[in-house]
Scaffold this motif. Structure first.
Motif, PDB file in Angstrom:
ATOM      1  N   MET A 199       0.834  -1.190   0.000  1.00  0.00           N
ATOM      2  CA  MET A 199       0.000   0.000   0.000  1.00  0.00           C
ATOM      3  C   MET A 199       0.875   1.248   0.000  1.00  0.00           C
ATOM      4  O   MET A 199       0.541   2.217  -0.664  1.00  0.00           O
ATOM      5  N   GLU A 200       1.979   1.188   0.736  1.00  0.00           N
ATOM      6  CA  GLU A 200       2.849   2.363   0.791  1.00  0.00           C
ATOM      7  C   GLU A 200       3.461   2.652  -0.578  1.00  0.00           C
ATOM      8  O   GLU A 200       3.530   3.810  -1.010  1.00  0.00           O
ATOM      9  N   ALA A 201       3.901   1.625  -1.279  1.00  0.00           N
ATOM     10  CA  ALA A 201       4.491   1.817  -2.609  1.00  0.00           C
ATOM     11  C   ALA A 201       3.457   2.398  -3.570  1.00  0.00           C
ATOM     12  O   ALA A 201       3.780   3.284  -4.374  1.00  0.00           O
ATOM     13  N   LYS A 202       2.237   1.940  -3.466  1.00  0.00           N
ATOM     14  CA  LYS A 202       1.174   2.468  -4.325  1.00  0.00           C
ATOM     15  C   LYS A 202       0.918   3.936  -3.994  1.00  0.00           C
ATOM     16  O   LYS A 202       0.733   4.762  -4.896  1.00  0.00           O
ATOM     17  N   TRP A 203       0.907   4.253  -2.706  1.00  0.00           N
ATOM     18  CA  TRP A 203       0.696   5.641  -2.275  1.00  0.00           C
ATOM     19  C   TRP A 203       1.829   6.535  -2.777  1.00  0.00           C
ATOM     20  O   TRP A 203       1.589   7.625  -3.288  1.00  0.00           O
ATOM     21  N   ARG A 204       3.073   6.078  -2.642  1.00  0.00           N
ATOM     22  CA  ARG A 204       4.223   6.878  -3.082  1.00  0.00           C
ATOM     23  C   ARG A 204       4.193   7.098  -4.602  1.00  0.00           C
ATOM     24  O   ARG A 204       4.684   8.101  -5.101  1.00  0.00           O
ATOM     25  N   SER A 205       3.616   6.159  -5.344  1.00  0.00           N
ATOM     26  CA  SER A 205       3.555   6.297  -6.801  1.00  0.00           C
ATOM     27  C   SER A 205       2.664   7.453  -7.227  1.00  0.00           C
ATOM     28  O   SER A 205       2.752   7.927  -8.361  1.00  0.00           O
ATOM     29  N   LEU A 206       1.830   7.917  -6.333  1.00  0.00           N
ATOM     30  CA  LEU A 206       0.956   9.044  -6.628  1.00  0.00           C
ATOM     31  C   LEU A 206       1.760  10.281  -7.031  1.00  0.00           C
ATOM     32  O   LEU A 206       1.350  11.040  -7.907  1.00  0.00           O
ATOM     33  N   VAL A 264      -0.671   5.053   6.092  1.00  0.00           N
ATOM     34  CA  VAL A 264      -0.881   4.297   4.860  1.00  0.00           C
ATOM     35  C   VAL A 264      -0.371   2.864   5.027  1.00  0.00           C
ATOM     36  O   VAL A 264      -0.966   1.923   4.518  1.00  0.00           O
ATOM     37  N   ARG A 265       0.724   2.687   5.767  1.00  0.00           N
ATOM     38  CA  ARG A 265       1.266   1.334   6.001  1.00  0.00           C
ATOM     39  C   ARG A 265       0.258   0.446   6.724  1.00  0.00           C
ATOM     40  O   ARG A 265       0.294  -0.768   6.591  1.00  0.00           O
ATOM     41  N   GLN A 266      -0.615   1.053   7.500  1.00  0.00           N
ATOM     42  CA  GLN A 266      -1.594   0.293   8.275  1.00  0.00           C
ATOM     43  C   GLN A 266      -2.817  -0.100   7.452  1.00  0.00           C
ATOM     44  O   GLN A 266      -3.632  -0.901   7.896  1.00  0.00           O
ATOM     45  N   LEU A 267      -2.971   0.462   6.257  1.00  0.00           N
ATOM     46  CA  LEU A 267      -4.134   0.152   5.430  1.00  0.00           C
ATOM     47  C   LEU A 267      -4.050  -1.262   4.880  1.00  0.00           C
ATOM     48  O   LEU A 267      -2.978  -1.761   4.595  1.00  0.00           O
ATOM     49  N   SER A 268      -5.185  -1.859   4.731  1.00  0.00           N
ATOM     50  CA  SER A 268      -5.247  -3.194   4.137  1.00  0.00           C
ATOM     51  C   SER A 268      -5.855  -3.076   2.749  1.00  0.00           C
ATOM     52  O   SER A 268      -6.926  -2.489   2.594  1.00  0.00           O
ATOM     53  N   PRO A 269      -5.222  -3.633   1.734  1.00  0.00           N
ATOM     54  CA  PRO A 269      -5.779  -3.512   0.394  1.00  0.00           C
ATOM     55  C   PRO A 269      -7.014  -4.372   0.163  1.00  0.00           C
ATOM     56  O   PRO A 269      -7.777  -4.128  -0.747  1.00  0.00           O
ATOM     57  N   GLN A 270      -7.218  -5.391   0.995  1.00  0.00           N
ATOM     58  CA  GLN A 270      -8.307  -6.324   0.742  1.00  0.00           C
ATOM     59  C   GLN A 270      -9.359  -6.336   1.830  1.00  0.00           C
ATOM     60  O   GLN A 270     -10.517  -6.587   1.583  1.00  0.00           O
ATOM     61  N   HIS A 271      -8.964  -6.106   3.066  1.00  0.00           N
ATOM     62  CA  HIS A 271      -9.885  -6.317   4.176  1.00  0.00           C
ATOM     63  C   HIS A 271     -10.186  -5.011   4.897  1.00  0.00           C
ATOM     64  O   HIS A 271      -9.304  -4.216   5.141  1.00  0.00           O
ATOM     65  N   GLN A 272     -11.420  -4.833   5.225  1.00  0.00           N
ATOM     66  CA  GLN A 272     -11.830  -3.704   6.022  1.00  0.00           C
ATOM     67  C   GLN A 272     -12.366  -4.243   7.338  1.00  0.00           C
ATOM     68  O   GLN A 272     -12.505  -5.437   7.524  1.00  0.00           O
ATOM     69  N   THR A 273     -12.697  -3.350   8.248  1.00  0.00           N
ATOM     70  CA  THR A 273     -13.042  -3.770   9.599  1.00  0.00           C
ATOM     71  C   THR A 273     -14.542  -3.964   9.806  1.00  0.00           C
ATOM     72  O   THR A 273     -14.964  -4.175  10.934  1.00  0.00           O
ATOM     73  N   PHE A 274     -15.334  -3.914   8.752  1.00  0.00           N
ATOM     74  CA  PHE A 274     -16.777  -4.010   8.928  1.00  0.00           C
ATOM     75  C   PHE A 274     -17.186  -5.276   9.658  1.00  0.00           C
ATOM     76  O   PHE A 274     -18.021  -5.238  10.558  1.00  0.00           O
TER      77      PHE A 274
END
Length: 178
Positions: A1-8, A64-74
């Motif tokens: 997720m961090e690499a994707k964020w940095r690509s912004l 951003v490192r704490q974000l999960s690309p697949q799972h949310q907390t619902f």
């Protein structure tokens, strides 16, 4: 997720290939037509540098490192809500009573976690519109799930009845696990 964020940082400057192996290029396909004619930030411009400083802030990168690309907390929030249903905070329970209620909440959640979407008589799925607070007035369309079932309770009562029939004194004893 961090690499994707940095690509912004690269993406907003019309650079779609990146140095990081974890996210080497943008997820979108080749840009064509109107997509190529977008107004991109010029590399090294004041706007690009200021936006890069915001995107690359250490505190933001930690989040951003704490974000999960697949799972949310619902589902976790749903489980915690179910615990409150079986063991409300405003009521005091003995240790055994609380333990039993938590086990029942877990049984109920596991039995009903993967319910199918409810269907109308013609076979089409049912949906509803919600207006969550975090959307600030915007709507969200959600599927309506089938009603919860309590089949686990029937199995549990049957097992208790059989256990009591075989040994009535066994149910009067305190469990060594507790």
């Amino acid at each position: 997720m961090e690499a994707k964020w940095r690509s912004l940082v690269n993406h907003i400057q019309d650079i779609h290939d990146h140095d990081t192996p974890a996210f080497s290029s943008c997820a979108h396909g080749p840009l064509d037509g109107d997509q190529c004619n977008k107004e991109w930030l010029d590399p090294g411009s004041l706007a690009a540098v200021k936006l890069e400083n915001i995107i690359m802030r250490t505190a933001l990168l930690k989040d951003v490192r704490q974000l999960s690309p697949q799972h949310q907390t619902f589902s976790l929030e749903a489980y915690h809500s179910l615990i409150l249903h079986f063991a409300p905070k405003h009521t005091g329970f003995s240790y055994l009573g609380m333990y039993s209620r938590l086990l029942l909440a877990a049984l109920h959640y596991n039995h009903n976690a993967n319910r199918e979407t409810a269907r109308r008589s013609d076979g089409t799925e049912k949906y509803c519109v919600r207006y969550p607070r975090f959307k600030k007035g915007a709507h969200v369309v959600l599927p309506i799930k089938e009603a919860a079932s309590y089949g686990y309770a029937t199995s549990l009562m049957k097992a208790l009845r059989e256990s009591y029939t075989n040994s009535p004194s066994a149910l009067r004893e305190t469990s060594p696990m507790i």
